[in-house]
Design a protein around this motif. Structure first.
Motif, PDB file in Angstrom:
ATOM      1  N   LYS A 165     -48.382 -45.941  -9.586  1.00  0.00           N
ATOM      2  CA  LYS A 165     -47.611 -45.447 -10.728  1.00  0.00           C
ATOM      3  C   LYS A 165     -47.742 -43.936 -10.876  1.00  0.00           C
ATOM      4  CE  LYS A 165     -45.819 -49.291 -12.186  1.00  0.00           C
ATOM      5  NZ  LYS A 165     -44.344 -49.484 -12.152  1.00  0.00           N
ATOM      6  N   ALA A 166     -48.956 -43.406 -10.626  1.00  0.00           N
ATOM      7  CA  ALA A 166     -49.167 -41.963 -10.745  1.00  0.00           C
ATOM      8  C   ALA A 166     -48.364 -41.206  -9.688  1.00  0.00           C
ATOM      9  CB  ALA A 166     -50.654 -41.648 -10.625  1.00  0.00           C
ATOM     10  N   LYS A 167     -48.295 -41.748  -8.486  1.00  0.00           N
ATOM     11  CA  LYS A 167     -47.496 -41.115  -7.437  1.00  0.00           C
ATOM     12  C   LYS A 167     -46.009 -41.115  -7.820  1.00  0.00           C
ATOM     13  CE  LYS A 167     -50.400 -41.937  -3.363  1.00  0.00           C
ATOM     14  NZ  LYS A 167     -50.517 -42.669  -2.065  1.00  0.00           N
ATOM     15  N   SER A 168     -45.553 -42.223  -8.390  1.00  0.00           N
ATOM     16  CA  SER A 168     -44.161 -42.308  -8.807  1.00  0.00           C
ATOM     17  C   SER A 168     -43.873 -41.309  -9.932  1.00  0.00           C
ATOM     18  CB  SER A 168     -43.844 -43.733  -9.276  1.00  0.00           C
ATOM     19  OG  SER A 168     -42.532 -43.837  -9.778  1.00  0.00           O
ATOM     20  N   TYR A 169     -44.792 -41.209 -10.897  1.00  0.00           N
ATOM     21  CA  TYR A 169     -44.619 -40.295 -12.033  1.00  0.00           C
ATOM     22  C   TYR A 169     -44.567 -38.841 -11.553  1.00  0.00           C
ATOM     23  CZ  TYR A 169     -45.205 -38.603 -16.840  1.00  0.00           C
ATOM     24  OH  TYR A 169     -45.018 -37.992 -18.064  1.00  0.00           O
ATOM     25  N   ASN A 170     -45.305 -38.536 -10.492  1.00  0.00           N
ATOM     26  CA  ASN A 170     -45.387 -37.174  -9.961  1.00  0.00           C
ATOM     27  C   ASN A 170     -44.639 -37.027  -8.643  1.00  0.00           C
ATOM     28  OD1 ASN A 170     -47.544 -35.567 -11.688  1.00  0.00           O
ATOM     29  ND2 ASN A 170     -48.306 -37.659 -11.490  1.00  0.00           N
ATOM     30  N   ASN A 171     -43.582 -37.797  -8.483  1.00  0.00           N
ATOM     31  CA  ASN A 171     -42.901 -37.901  -7.199  1.00  0.00           C
ATOM     32  C   ASN A 171     -42.547 -36.546  -6.588  1.00  0.00           C
ATOM     33  OD1 ASN A 171     -41.483 -39.371  -5.046  1.00  0.00           O
ATOM     34  ND2 ASN A 171     -39.624 -38.594  -6.017  1.00  0.00           N
ATOM     35  N   LYS A 172     -41.948 -35.663  -7.368  1.00  0.00           N
ATOM     36  CA  LYS A 172     -41.515 -34.364  -6.835  1.00  0.00           C
ATOM     37  C   LYS A 172     -42.707 -33.521  -6.399  1.00  0.00           C
ATOM     38  CE  LYS A 172     -37.141 -34.066  -9.360  1.00  0.00           C
ATOM     39  NZ  LYS A 172     -36.345 -33.299 -10.372  1.00  0.00           N
ATOM     40  N   ASN A 173     -43.742 -33.502  -7.224  1.00  0.00           N
ATOM     41  CA  ASN A 173     -44.921 -32.715  -6.873  1.00  0.00           C
ATOM     42  C   ASN A 173     -45.665 -33.297  -5.678  1.00  0.00           C
ATOM     43  OD1 ASN A 173     -44.826 -30.583  -8.793  1.00  0.00           O
ATOM     44  ND2 ASN A 173     -45.531 -31.983 -10.386  1.00  0.00           N
ATOM     45  N   VAL A 174     -45.632 -34.626  -5.534  1.00  0.00           N
ATOM     46  CA  VAL A 174     -46.242 -35.254  -4.368  1.00  0.00           C
ATOM     47  C   VAL A 174     -45.464 -34.900  -3.102  1.00  0.00           C
ATOM     48  CG1 VAL A 174     -46.711 -37.470  -3.228  1.00  0.00           C
ATOM     49  CG2 VAL A 174     -47.328 -37.144  -5.631  1.00  0.00           C
ATOM     50  N   LEU A 175     -44.138 -34.942  -3.186  1.00  0.00           N
ATOM     51  CA  LEU A 175     -43.305 -34.645  -2.027  1.00  0.00           C
ATOM     52  C   LEU A 175     -43.501 -33.211  -1.536  1.00  0.00           C
ATOM     53  CD1 LEU A 175     -39.959 -36.464  -2.952  1.00  0.00           C
ATOM     54  CD2 LEU A 175     -41.563 -37.070  -1.136  1.00  0.00           C
ATOM     55  N   CYS A 176     -43.671 -32.273  -2.468  1.00  0.00           N
ATOM     56  CA  CYS A 176     -43.865 -30.877  -2.063  1.00  0.00           C
ATOM     57  C   CYS A 176     -45.346 -30.533  -1.885  1.00  0.00           C
ATOM     58  CB  CYS A 176     -43.207 -29.931  -3.054  1.00  0.00           C
ATOM     59  SG  CYS A 176     -44.017 -29.832  -4.663  1.00  0.00           S
ATOM     60  N   LYS A 177     -46.193 -31.551  -1.944  1.00  0.00           N
ATOM     61  CA  LYS A 177     -47.635 -31.432  -1.693  1.00  0.00           C
ATOM     62  C   LYS A 177     -48.356 -30.544  -2.707  1.00  0.00           C
ATOM     63  CE  LYS A 177     -47.158 -32.490   3.209  1.00  0.00           C
ATOM     64  NZ  LYS A 177     -47.450 -32.110   4.605  1.00  0.00           N
ATOM     65  N   LYS A 178     -47.784 -30.439  -3.887  1.00  0.00           N
ATOM     66  CA  LYS A 178     -48.485 -29.762  -4.981  1.00  0.00           C
ATOM     67  C   LYS A 178     -49.436 -30.725  -5.673  1.00  0.00           C
ATOM     68  CE  LYS A 178     -47.713 -26.678  -8.872  1.00  0.00           C
ATOM     69  NZ  LYS A 178     -46.697 -25.917  -9.645  1.00  0.00           N
ATOM     70  N   ALA A 179     -49.161 -32.019  -5.565  1.00  0.00           N
ATOM     71  CA  ALA A 179     -50.025 -33.060  -6.115  1.00  0.00           C
ATOM     72  C   ALA A 179     -50.430 -34.021  -5.006  1.00  0.00           C
ATOM     73  CB  ALA A 179     -49.315 -33.821  -7.229  1.00  0.00           C
ATOM     74  N   VAL A 180     -51.702 -34.398  -5.019  1.00  0.00           N
ATOM     75  CA  VAL A 180     -52.223 -35.382  -4.069  1.00  0.00           C
ATOM     76  C   VAL A 180     -52.966 -36.436  -4.878  1.00  0.00           C
ATOM     77  CG1 VAL A 180     -53.762 -35.808  -2.127  1.00  0.00           C
ATOM     78  CG2 VAL A 180     -52.492 -33.649  -2.266  1.00  0.00           C
ATOM     79  N   ILE A 181     -52.533 -37.680  -4.779  1.00  0.00           N
ATOM     80  CA  ILE A 181     -53.107 -38.761  -5.580  1.00  0.00           C
ATOM     81  C   ILE A 181     -53.590 -39.858  -4.652  1.00  0.00           C
ATOM     82  CG2 ILE A 181     -52.631 -40.479  -7.370  1.00  0.00           C
ATOM     83  CD1 ILE A 181     -50.404 -38.513  -8.352  1.00  0.00           C
ATOM     84  N   SER A 182     -54.821 -40.293  -4.846  1.00  0.00           N
ATOM     85  CA  SER A 182     -55.395 -41.280  -3.930  1.00  0.00           C
ATOM     86  C   SER A 182     -56.293 -42.261  -4.670  1.00  0.00           C
ATOM     87  CB  SER A 182     -56.180 -40.582  -2.812  1.00  0.00           C
ATOM     88  OG  SER A 182     -57.159 -39.716  -3.352  1.00  0.00           O
ATOM     89  N   GLN A 183     -56.563 -43.384  -4.012  1.00  0.00           N
ATOM     90  CA  GLN A 183     -57.431 -44.414  -4.576  1.00  0.00           C
ATOM     91  C   GLN A 183     -58.865 -44.117  -4.171  1.00  0.00           C
ATOM     92  OE1 GLN A 183     -56.402 -48.425  -3.489  1.00  0.00           O
ATOM     93  NE2 GLN A 183     -57.783 -49.339  -4.984  1.00  0.00           N
ATOM     94  N   ALA A 184     -59.727 -43.972  -5.168  1.00  0.00           N
ATOM     95  CA  ALA A 184     -61.132 -43.653  -4.903  1.00  0.00           C
ATOM     96  C   ALA A 184     -61.937 -43.889  -6.166  1.00  0.00           C
ATOM     97  CB  ALA A 184     -61.281 -42.201  -4.441  1.00  0.00           C
ATOM     98  N   SER A 185     -63.251 -43.935  -5.987  1.00  0.00           N
ATOM     99  CA  SER A 185     -64.178 -44.107  -7.108  1.00  0.00           C
ATOM    100  C   SER A 185     -64.871 -42.789  -7.410  1.00  0.00           C
ATOM    101  CB  SER A 185     -65.230 -45.162  -6.759  1.00  0.00           C
ATOM    102  OG  SER A 185     -66.298 -45.130  -7.685  1.00  0.00           O
ATOM    103  N   VAL A 186     -65.150 -42.559  -8.684  1.00  0.00           N
ATOM    104  CA  VAL A 186     -65.898 -41.366  -9.083  1.00  0.00           C
ATOM    105  C   VAL A 186     -67.289 -41.345  -8.458  1.00  0.00           C
ATOM    106  CG1 VAL A 186     -66.806 -42.451 -11.179  1.00  0.00           C
ATOM    107  CG2 VAL A 186     -66.597 -39.962 -11.076  1.00  0.00           C
ATOM    108  N   SER A 187     -67.799 -42.504  -8.096  1.00  0.00           N
ATOM    109  CA  SER A 187     -69.137 -42.579  -7.504  1.00  0.00           C
ATOM    110  C   SER A 187     -69.187 -42.078  -6.066  1.00  0.00           C
ATOM    111  CB  SER A 187     -69.651 -44.029  -7.543  1.00  0.00           C
ATOM    112  OG  SER A 187     -69.721 -44.503  -8.866  1.00  0.00           O
ATOM    113  N   GLN A 188     -68.031 -41.983  -5.427  1.00  0.00           N
ATOM    114  CA  GLN A 188     -67.968 -41.526  -4.034  1.00  0.00           C
ATOM    115  C   GLN A 188     -66.642 -40.797  -3.826  1.00  0.00           C
ATOM    116  OE1 GLN A 188     -68.684 -44.624  -1.173  1.00  0.00           O
ATOM    117  NE2 GLN A 188     -69.028 -43.199   0.502  1.00  0.00           N
ATOM    118  N   LEU A 189     -66.605 -39.558  -4.264  1.00  0.00           N
ATOM    119  CA  LEU A 189     -65.370 -38.785  -4.203  1.00  0.00           C
ATOM    120  C   LEU A 189     -65.073 -38.356  -2.763  1.00  0.00           C
ATOM    121  CD1 LEU A 189     -65.979 -36.594  -7.373  1.00  0.00           C
ATOM    122  CD2 LEU A 189     -64.344 -38.476  -7.150  1.00  0.00           C
TER     123      LEU A 189
END
Length: 211
Positions: A83-107
């Motif tokens: 959902k976050a990637k979809s919300y930030n679709n334009k910024n993700v496409l131009c590589k201004k935003a990078v969103i990934s699945q991860a835990s705060v315990s192991q960034l």
């Protein structure tokens, strides 16, 4: 029933009720996030991270603030990442935003990578708070800033205010002194806290020691 289904999905949104919870987070945390960001100076060129990015609205706000910089977001919910990637679709496409699945315990990031890190309404769910704060510290640049944001601040005059939510989600409301103490234990310096009159909001801003 609807309330409890939504609340259950606050921890790790999934399925139909998870989608509703993500939508609710994006709406409900909007004003809180704007208020807190007024205490965090983000400048052109900053590389920033939002821990527990949920539906991605905070990442979008950070993209607007960093100018030529870059905004990262992580969440351990697969649905939130989608959902976050979809919300930030334009910024993700131009590589201004990078969103990934991860835990705060192991960034999944190198040491000393970020100028600023935010965590809006997610600290309650961190599995090992002291060590997780140390892990966040690892990826901050020396002198970089961490901002923690809460709307569940313990009230001595109304100690049972959050009991229903605490019991349902197995979390605890935070206290101002408690947050300051654990940030000190995790090695942060220059800790400042802010509250907003008429609310139970708390914002804590601190720095990684500049050695």
């Amino acid at each position: 029933m609807k309330f409890y289904k939504l609340v259950e999905n606050a921890v790790k949104p999934d399925g139909f009720w998870g989608k509703l919870m993500i939508r609710s987070m994006n709406r409900g945390h909007h004003e809180l996030t704007d208020w807190a960001l007024s205490y965090l100076e983000i400048i052109n060129g900053d590389v920033v991270l939002d821990v527990g990015c949920g539906g991605g609205r905070t990442v979008s706000k950070l993209c607007d603030l960093v100018g030529s910089g870059k905004a990262y977001g992580i969440d351990y919910s697969e649905l939130c990442v989608k959902k976050a990637k979809s919300y930030n679709n334009k910024n993700v496409l131009c590589k201004k935003a990078v969103i990934s699945q991860a835990s705060v315990s192991q960034l999944p990031f190198e040491d000393n990578m970020f100028d600023k890190i935010t965590a809006v309404e997610t600290y309650y769910f961190w599995p090992d708070k002291l060590n997780d704060l140390k892990e966040v510290n690892r990826v901050l640049k020396p002198g970089g800033k961490l901002m923690l944001v809460f709307e569940m601040l313990f009230d001595e005059n109304n100690p049972d205010k959050w009991t229903a939510v605490e019991e349902k989600l197995n979390i605890k409301a935070v206290s101002e002194s408690g947050i300051v103490n654990i940030l000190k234990q995790a090695g942060y310096v220059n800790i400042s806290t802010y509250t907003k009159e008429g609310t139970s909001w708390l914002c804590a801003v601190c720095e990684k020691e500049n050695t």
